[in-house]
Enzyme design. Sequence first.
Site: not given
Length: 384
Positions: A98, A273
């Site tokens: 991320d 996720d």
Amino acid sequence: MTPDTPADTFSFTLSATDGAARTGYVSTPRGRIRTPAFMPVGTVATVKGLYFDQVRAAGADIVLGNTYHLMLRPGAERVAKLGGLHTFMRWDGPILTDSGGFQVMSLSSLRKMSEQGVTFRSHVDGAYHEMSPERSVEIQGLLGADIQMQLDECVRLPCTDEEAERAMRLSLRWAERSKRAFETQPKGRAIFGIVQGGAVPALRVESARALADMDFPGYSIGGLAVGEPQEVMLAMIETVAPHLPTNKPRYLMGVGTPDDLLESVARGIDMFDCVMPTRSGRHALAFTRFGRINLKNARHAEDPRPLDEESDCPALRDYSRAYLHHLVRCEEMLGAMLISWANIHYYQQLMAGARAAIAAGRYADYVAQTKEGWARGDLPVWEG
């Protein structure tokens, strides 16, 4: 080329659809990612409580790392010096990182925002760090991530329409800067744009269209599962999906429960996720085909049954509920490890079942049967 053969470039192949649900694979130089895919979260280069051999054996093709946390410890430059994140944590498959954007929200008391980027005060030692779109991409590149995220601003819901619009427009400007910064990275890696806009449909559509025009290799939907009800999240997915290219992967960030996954797949999402499988495992909550099982409950104290005798996962098949309950009550770390392993395996099996059902044109039946199993539960209770 077989499904496990690495590709030279990043690409997405759509194999079958069933309504809006899709199955296919993402090709990367480090291997293919079968979609729909659930990515176990390895925040600081570890999926908590598991060996990566277990993660791979459970069926995961890709794991996630956190840019903000790895920037602080051990540091991106140090990881690069040690051979990159794959070598450092001994995982040879694809890694997605991320951008640090979620921490813009979750650590709001420790940061200052500007057009240039974010200034963080480390939650570890109080030191100041600057995170611009360019620096975020640089860190992800030093880590060696195969799939990287643009820096964005994620706002907590509910929020005002004005706040959602401000963050969305800033995220679009940062998307352009992130994409330019990514251009120097090695062939075969990819960067995804992130759709923002809060719970305002018009803002979500504008964000999706603008990002599609930028021609990212893939697209994420961010700013959901941050306090809103499930129906709002699903409505935003339905709003956004038609405006994203069908030939690019779609990643719903930070989601979620098994039910969230099934409902989001039905609306065209390819990648997920969430920390839920391992975080729940550390709190004695198992996800199974019988629904959620809280191993803190006294009713398990003399129950010799495993969580699922038909599973091919040792954590689900080989350890009694009585033993797991005992470990939990004694606060033994093995309890958290076994339940986390069971949960990661269940999430992977849930996605494997979804892929097979979509390919067979029976996804709605799969969802109905899965939810029926959850509703039926694991009764009768063992009575000794």
